[in-house]
Design a protein around this motif. Structure first.
Motif: not given
Length: 221
Positions: A12, A16, A20-21, A24, A85, A182
């Protein structure tokens, strides 16, 4: 512990950097789907049941294809980040099944503590080779403490307790909180844009995983 904690946390961290967050978070939320897929081979009692389970698995796979096909257009690095991820989500799913099979009777806090200790030892050597030239600031230190204690240690203890009580398939459904937060945090604090492909992919993964994790309760006598 390496499968459940060390490997996914490292994957992760690197993945990342290229996505993008919110994206993810959506991929990590696919963990219940991977629990269902792994159960086909390794956990008969956790396998998807009937046409509903099969439909759920197929729908979840469609969601993943939609995400990778339409929402990862940033080149090879974006694809690499998404793949890392996704592997992290597979590790979380495999770890949940291993804990359910081997540590069902162990105290959840003890299992979580062991996971954190194993991770610390595993990354100590490579971390010592990349020591920063200066100490992190107050905000960065506070963020690390919150992420380490509350968002990782305490969360793992609660997650392990769920695994022992209701099994890995249903416990993994708790990961649907991850994409929700998220996406909200990514839009609110990072000004990320959420594409229609991400919304449709998330919906397909969530609905598919719920169907795959469905269990028919036995009729009481």
């Amino acid at each position: 512990m390496l499968v459940q904690s060390t490997a996914p946390l490292l994957l992760l961290t690197y993945g990342q950097q290229y996505v993008s967050a919110s994206f993810a978070g959506i991929l990590v939320g696919a963990q219940p789907l991977f629990v269902a897929l792994l159960a086909l081979r390794f956990a008969p009692d956790e396998r998807p049941q009937g046409w509903r389970g099969l439909t759920g698995v197929l729908l979840g796979l469609v969601g993943l294809v939609l995400l990778f096909g339409a929402d990862l257009r940033g080149g090879r690095l974006a694809l690499l980040g998404g793949a890392l991820i996704l592997v992290a989500a597979v590790c979380y799913a495999a770890g949940a099944m291993l804990i359910h099979r081997r540590y069902a009777e162990a105290p959840p806090l003890g299992v979580a503590t062991s996971a954190m200790l194993v991770t610390t030892v595993a990354v100590a050597v490579p971390a010592s080779a990349t020591v920063p030239t200066r100490l992190p600031g107050l905000e960065a230190t506070a963020a690390l403490l919150v992420l380490g204690i509350a968002c990782t240690g305490a969360t793992l203890a609660l997650f392990y307790k769920l695994i022992t009580q209701i099994g890995p398939a249903r416990a993994a459904l708790a990961f649907y909180l991850s994409p929700a937060f998220a996406v909200v945090f990514g839009v609110a604090f990072l000004r990320e844009q959420i594409s229609m492909a991400a919304v449709l992919g998330l919906a397909a993964i969530v609905v598919g995983s719920v169907l795959a994790a469905h269990r028919t309760e036995p009729t009481p006598p």
